[in-house]
Motif scaffolding. Structure first.
Motif, PDB file in Angstrom:
ATOM      1  N   ALA A  19       6.478  -5.489   6.087  1.00 16.71           N
ATOM      2  CA  ALA A  19       7.041  -6.658   5.985  1.00 16.71           C
ATOM      3  C   ALA A  19       7.393  -7.254   4.556  1.00 16.71           C
ATOM      4  O   ALA A  19       8.125  -7.856   4.105  1.00 16.71           O
ATOM      5  CB  ALA A  19       6.730  -7.506   7.017  1.00 16.71           C
ATOM      6  N   LEU A  20       5.977  -7.025   3.974  1.00 15.56           N
ATOM      7  CA  LEU A  20       5.640  -7.718   2.472  1.00 15.56           C
ATOM      8  C   LEU A  20       6.578  -6.850   1.546  1.00 15.56           C
ATOM      9  O   LEU A  20       6.937  -7.534   0.647  1.00 15.56           O
ATOM     10  CB  LEU A  20       4.190  -7.672   2.196  1.00 15.56           C
ATOM     11  N   ILE A  21       6.576  -5.705   1.774  1.00 13.35           N
ATOM     12  CA  ILE A  21       7.504  -4.806   0.879  1.00 13.35           C
ATOM     13  C   ILE A  21       8.987  -5.386   1.020  1.00 13.35           C
ATOM     14  O   ILE A  21       9.765  -5.377  -0.022  1.00 13.35           O
ATOM     15  CB  ILE A  21       7.385  -3.402   1.115  1.00 13.35           C
ATOM     16  N   ALA A  22       9.393  -5.174   2.342  1.00 10.49           N
ATOM     17  CA  ALA A  22      10.601  -5.600   2.505  1.00 10.49           C
ATOM     18  C   ALA A  22      11.299  -7.202   1.811  1.00 10.49           C
ATOM     19  O   ALA A  22      12.237  -7.409   1.538  1.00 10.49           O
ATOM     20  CB  ALA A  22      11.033  -5.673   4.141  1.00 10.49           C
ATOM     21  N   ALA A  37      -6.493  -1.053   2.180  1.00 10.75           N
ATOM     22  CA  ALA A  37      -7.961  -0.492   2.523  1.00 10.75           C
ATOM     23  C   ALA A  37      -8.083  -0.599   3.881  1.00 10.75           C
ATOM     24  O   ALA A  37      -7.670  -1.409   4.858  1.00 10.75           O
ATOM     25  CB  ALA A  37      -8.925  -1.224   1.796  1.00 10.75           C
ATOM     26  N   ASP A  38      -8.827   0.536   4.318  1.00 10.31           N
ATOM     27  CA  ASP A  38      -9.201   0.497   5.786  1.00 10.31           C
ATOM     28  C   ASP A  38     -10.422   1.422   5.690  1.00 10.31           C
ATOM     29  O   ASP A  38     -10.512   2.475   4.787  1.00 10.31           O
ATOM     30  CB  ASP A  38      -8.046   0.934   6.568  1.00 10.31           C
ATOM     31  N   ILE A  39     -10.956   1.727   7.097  1.00 10.80           N
ATOM     32  CA  ILE A  39     -11.963   2.686   7.350  1.00 10.80           C
ATOM     33  C   ILE A  39     -11.421   4.257   6.875  1.00 10.80           C
ATOM     34  O   ILE A  39     -12.316   5.122   6.481  1.00 10.80           O
ATOM     35  CB  ILE A  39     -12.670   2.762   8.725  1.00 10.80           C
ATOM     36  N   THR A  40     -10.275   4.410   7.269  1.00 13.62           N
ATOM     37  CA  THR A  40      -9.368   5.518   6.898  1.00 13.62           C
ATOM     38  C   THR A  40      -8.212   5.277   5.874  1.00 13.62           C
ATOM     39  O   THR A  40      -7.834   4.162   6.035  1.00 13.62           O
ATOM     40  CB  THR A  40      -9.189   6.644   7.979  1.00 13.62           C
ATOM     41  N   ALA A  41      -7.933   6.086   4.938  1.00  9.92           N
ATOM     42  CA  ALA A  41      -7.148   5.476   4.022  1.00  9.92           C
ATOM     43  C   ALA A  41      -5.687   5.361   4.462  1.00  9.92           C
ATOM     44  O   ALA A  41      -5.238   6.290   5.116  1.00  9.92           O
ATOM     45  CB  ALA A  41      -6.937   6.577   2.880  1.00  9.92           C
ATOM     46  N   PRO A  42      -5.076   4.427   4.302  1.00 13.53           N
ATOM     47  CA  PRO A  42      -3.706   4.117   5.014  1.00 13.53           C
ATOM     48  C   PRO A  42      -2.749   5.034   4.270  1.00 13.53           C
ATOM     49  O   PRO A  42      -2.932   5.556   3.238  1.00 13.53           O
ATOM     50  CB  PRO A  42      -3.539   2.694   4.434  1.00 13.53           C
ATOM     51  N   GLU A  43      -1.569   5.348   5.186  1.00 16.32           N
ATOM     52  CA  GLU A  43      -0.713   5.918   4.379  1.00 16.32           C
ATOM     53  C   GLU A  43       0.097   5.243   3.391  1.00 16.32           C
ATOM     54  O   GLU A  43       0.044   3.788   3.327  1.00 16.32           O
ATOM     55  CB  GLU A  43       0.541   6.393   5.410  1.00 16.32           C
ATOM     56  N   ARG A  44       0.676   5.702   2.179  1.00 14.22           N
ATOM     57  CA  ARG A  44       1.332   5.280   1.196  1.00 14.22           C
ATOM     58  C   ARG A  44       2.513   5.082   1.564  1.00 14.22           C
ATOM     59  O   ARG A  44       3.448   5.781   1.756  1.00 14.22           O
ATOM     60  CB  ARG A  44       1.093   5.979  -0.040  1.00 14.22           C
ATOM     61  N   PRO A  45       3.074   3.520   1.333  1.00 16.22           N
ATOM     62  CA  PRO A  45       4.483   3.315   1.811  1.00 16.22           C
ATOM     63  C   PRO A  45       5.469   3.432   0.382  1.00 16.22           C
ATOM     64  O   PRO A  45       4.833   3.727  -0.549  1.00 16.22           O
ATOM     65  CB  PRO A  45       4.300   1.746   2.387  1.00 16.22           C
ATOM     66  N   ASP A  46       6.731   3.570   0.930  1.00 14.95           N
ATOM     67  CA  ASP A  46       7.377   3.230  -0.421  1.00 14.95           C
ATOM     68  C   ASP A  46       7.461   1.981  -0.791  1.00 14.95           C
ATOM     69  O   ASP A  46       7.748   1.149  -0.460  1.00 14.95           O
ATOM     70  CB  ASP A  46       8.960   3.920  -0.113  1.00 14.95           C
ATOM     71  N   PHE A  47       7.196   2.171  -2.202  1.00 15.65           N
ATOM     72  CA  PHE A  47       6.954   0.907  -2.858  1.00 15.65           C
ATOM     73  C   PHE A  47       7.067   0.879  -4.267  1.00 15.65           C
ATOM     74  O   PHE A  47       6.524   1.887  -4.871  1.00 15.65           O
ATOM     75  CB  PHE A  47       5.581   0.045  -2.571  1.00 15.65           C
ATOM     76  N   ASP A  48       7.938   0.246  -4.909  1.00 15.86           N
ATOM     77  CA  ASP A  48       8.193   0.240  -6.528  1.00 15.86           C
ATOM     78  C   ASP A  48       7.278  -0.028  -7.516  1.00 15.86           C
ATOM     79  O   ASP A  48       7.178   0.315  -8.330  1.00 15.86           O
ATOM     80  CB  ASP A  48       9.607  -0.200  -6.738  1.00 15.86           C
ATOM     81  N   GLY A  49       6.364  -0.902  -6.934  1.00 15.41           N
ATOM     82  CA  GLY A  49       5.289  -1.488  -7.632  1.00 15.41           C
ATOM     83  C   GLY A  49       4.047  -0.535  -7.715  1.00 15.41           C
ATOM     84  O   GLY A  49       4.048   0.385  -7.304  1.00 15.41           O
ATOM     85  N   GLU A  50       3.012  -1.034  -8.201  1.00 18.10           N
ATOM     86  CA  GLU A  50       1.719  -0.328  -8.252  1.00 18.10           C
ATOM     87  C   GLU A  50       1.178  -0.469  -6.972  1.00 18.10           C
ATOM     88  O   GLU A  50       1.061  -1.450  -6.438  1.00 18.10           O
ATOM     89  CB  GLU A  50       0.758  -0.854  -9.347  1.00 18.10           C
ATOM     90  N   ILE A  51       0.511   0.723  -6.524  1.00 18.72           N
ATOM     91  CA  ILE A  51      -0.139   0.817  -5.119  1.00 18.72           C
ATOM     92  C   ILE A  51      -1.321   1.494  -5.308  1.00 18.72           C
ATOM     93  O   ILE A  51      -1.391   2.690  -5.778  1.00 18.72           O
ATOM     94  CB  ILE A  51       0.785   1.310  -3.995  1.00 18.72           C
TER      95      ILE A  51
END
Length: 332
Positions: A19-22, A37-51
Motif C-alpha cells: 500500500a505504501l509503495i503504491a 524487518a521480521d523474525i524471518t526476512a520479508p520478501e523483497r517487493p518491487d520498489f524503485d527506491g532503496e530497500i
C-alpha cells in the motif's frame, strides 16, 4: 521519507508495504527508503527506491539499535505473537510483545540523546486490552482491564507509547485493531482465528470448524480496512491526540450467526453447510472476556473508516484474495 516496518513479513505487514509503495508518499513526502524487518526476512517487493530486508528478533540485545541505525523518519511497529500463542507460552509472549516493544522505544530514546532523533511511531494494539466488566458498547473513555496475557502486553505497550511521547522521545500513535476478518492464508495460533476460518475455508469449498456458539458477538474489520487504518495513522497529525495517544478503530459488531448468514447470502447454502460445530472450551473461555462492540467516536472524527456489513467484508476478501470470483458464486 525513510520508513522502518517491523513485522513486515506478516499478513498486515506485507499488505502495508504494498500500500505504501503504491501510494508513493507519506504526508506528501516521497518514500525514498524502506527497511523491512521480521523474525524471518520479508520478501523483497518491487520498489524503485532503496530497500533493505532484515531477519531480526526485536527482543534480542542490539537488534533495536541496528534497526534504527539509519534513523527512519517513520516506524510502523506491527510485530507480535498472537493471542492464543501468548496465552500458551507466557515467557515468549512477554519477551516478544513487551520486551521487544520496550527495547525499540529505549533505542529511540537513547539515540535521541545524541542527535535529537524523534521519529513518528505507529504502534498496533488490540481491542483485547479491554476486559470485564464490559458494557454492551465500549466508549472511548473506558478503562483498560485486559483478561489475557496478550491484552496485558498490548496495554503496557500503549502506556509506554504515551509516556515516551509525553517525554518527547518519540511521536507515537497507537491504533487498537478490531479482530481482522477475513484473514487470508493458513490459520494461525490466534484464539480468534475461527472468525476468519469459518468464512475463508467455505469460500474455497473446504470444511471449517466453529469452536463457539453462534451467539458470540465481536468487533471486526477487514484486512483492507486495517491497512487503511495504519496508513491514515502514518499521516495523521498527532497534535490532535493530546495525551491520549491510542485510538480504538472503527469496526463492525456482529455475531457468529451474522457471519454465517452473510456467507449464506454471498456464497449460498452449500458454503454455509461446510461449517462444522465442535466446541472448544479453551477458545470459548478466552473469547468470553473480549469486548463485543465499540463507539469509536474519536477515531471516526479523525477520519478512520471501516466496513458497515459482513457482506462487504466477505466481498473484500473475494476481491483481494480470490481473484474477484464472486460472480462464480452468484451463478452457483
Amino acid at each position: 521519507m525513510n520508513i522502518l516496518i517491523i513485522g513486515a513479513a506478516g499478513m498486515l505487514g506485507r499488505k502495508l508495504v504494498h500500500a505504501l509503495i503504491a501510494k508513493g508518499t507519506v504526508v506528501d513526502r516521497p518514500i525514498r527508503r524502506l527497511v523491512l524487518a521480521d523474525i524471518t526476512a520479508p520478501e523483497r517487493p518491487d520498489f524503485d527506491g532503496e530497500i533493505e530486508t532484515i531477519a531480526a528478533d526485536l527482543s534480542l540485545p542490539g537488534t533495536a539499535e541496528h534497526l534504527i541505525a539509519s534513523r527512519p523518519d517513520l516506524i510502523c511497529h506491527l510485530a507480535a505473537i498472537v493471542s492464543g500463542e501468548a496465552e500458551a507460552d507466557f515467557e515468549k509472549g512477554y519477551r516478544v510483545n513487551l520486551d521487544g516493544t520496550r527495547a525499540l522505544f529505549e533505542a529511540i530514546r537513547i539515540a535521541g540523546q545524541t542527535d535529537a532523533y524523534c521519529p513518528k511511531v505507529v504502534f498496533t494494539s488490540s481491542i483485547v486490552v479491554f476486559g470485564e466488566p464490559l458494557p454492551d458498547v465500549i466508549g472511548d473513555d473506558h478503562c483498560l482491564t485486559p483478561l489475557t496475557s496478550y491484552g496485558t502486553q498490548k496495554a503496557i505497550g500503549e502506556l509506554l507509547l504515551a509516556d515516551y511521547s509525553r517525554r518527547g522521545f518519540l511521536d507515537g500513535i497507537g491504533i487498537r485493531l478490531p479482530t481482522i476478518s477475513i484473514r487470508p492464508g493458513k490459520p494461525n495460533k490466534a484464539a480468534s482465528g475461527f472468525f476468519s476460518s469459518i468464512l475463508r475455508e467455505p469460500l474455497i469449498g473446504e470444511e471449517a470448524v466453529l469452536p463457539v456458539s453462534d451467539t458470540v458477538r465481536h468487533w471486526f474489520a477487514s484486512p483492507r480496512a486495517a491497512v487503511d487504518f495504519i496508513v491514515h495513522a502514518c499521516e495523521l497529525n498527532t497534535e490532535q491526540l493530546g495525551s491520549r495517544r491510542t485510538l480504538t478503530m472503527p469496526g463492525l459488531s456482529a455475531t457468529v450467526g451474522d457471519q454465517i448468514e452473510a456467507l449464506r447470502r454471498v456464497a449460498g447454502d452449500d458454503a454455509a453447510k461446510l461449517i462444522r460445530r465442535e466446541a472448544n472450551k479453551t477458545v470459548a473461555d478466552i473469547i468470553s472476556g473480549w469486548p463485543q462492540s465499540f463507539d469509536a467516536k474519536r477515531a471516526e472524527a479523525l477520519g478512520f473508516k471501516a466496513e458497515i456489513s459482513f457482506d462487504d467484508i466477505i466481498r473484500v476478501h473475494i476481491e483481494d484474495e480470490l481473484g474477484n470470483t464472486l460472480s462464480a458464486w452468484e451463478r452457483a
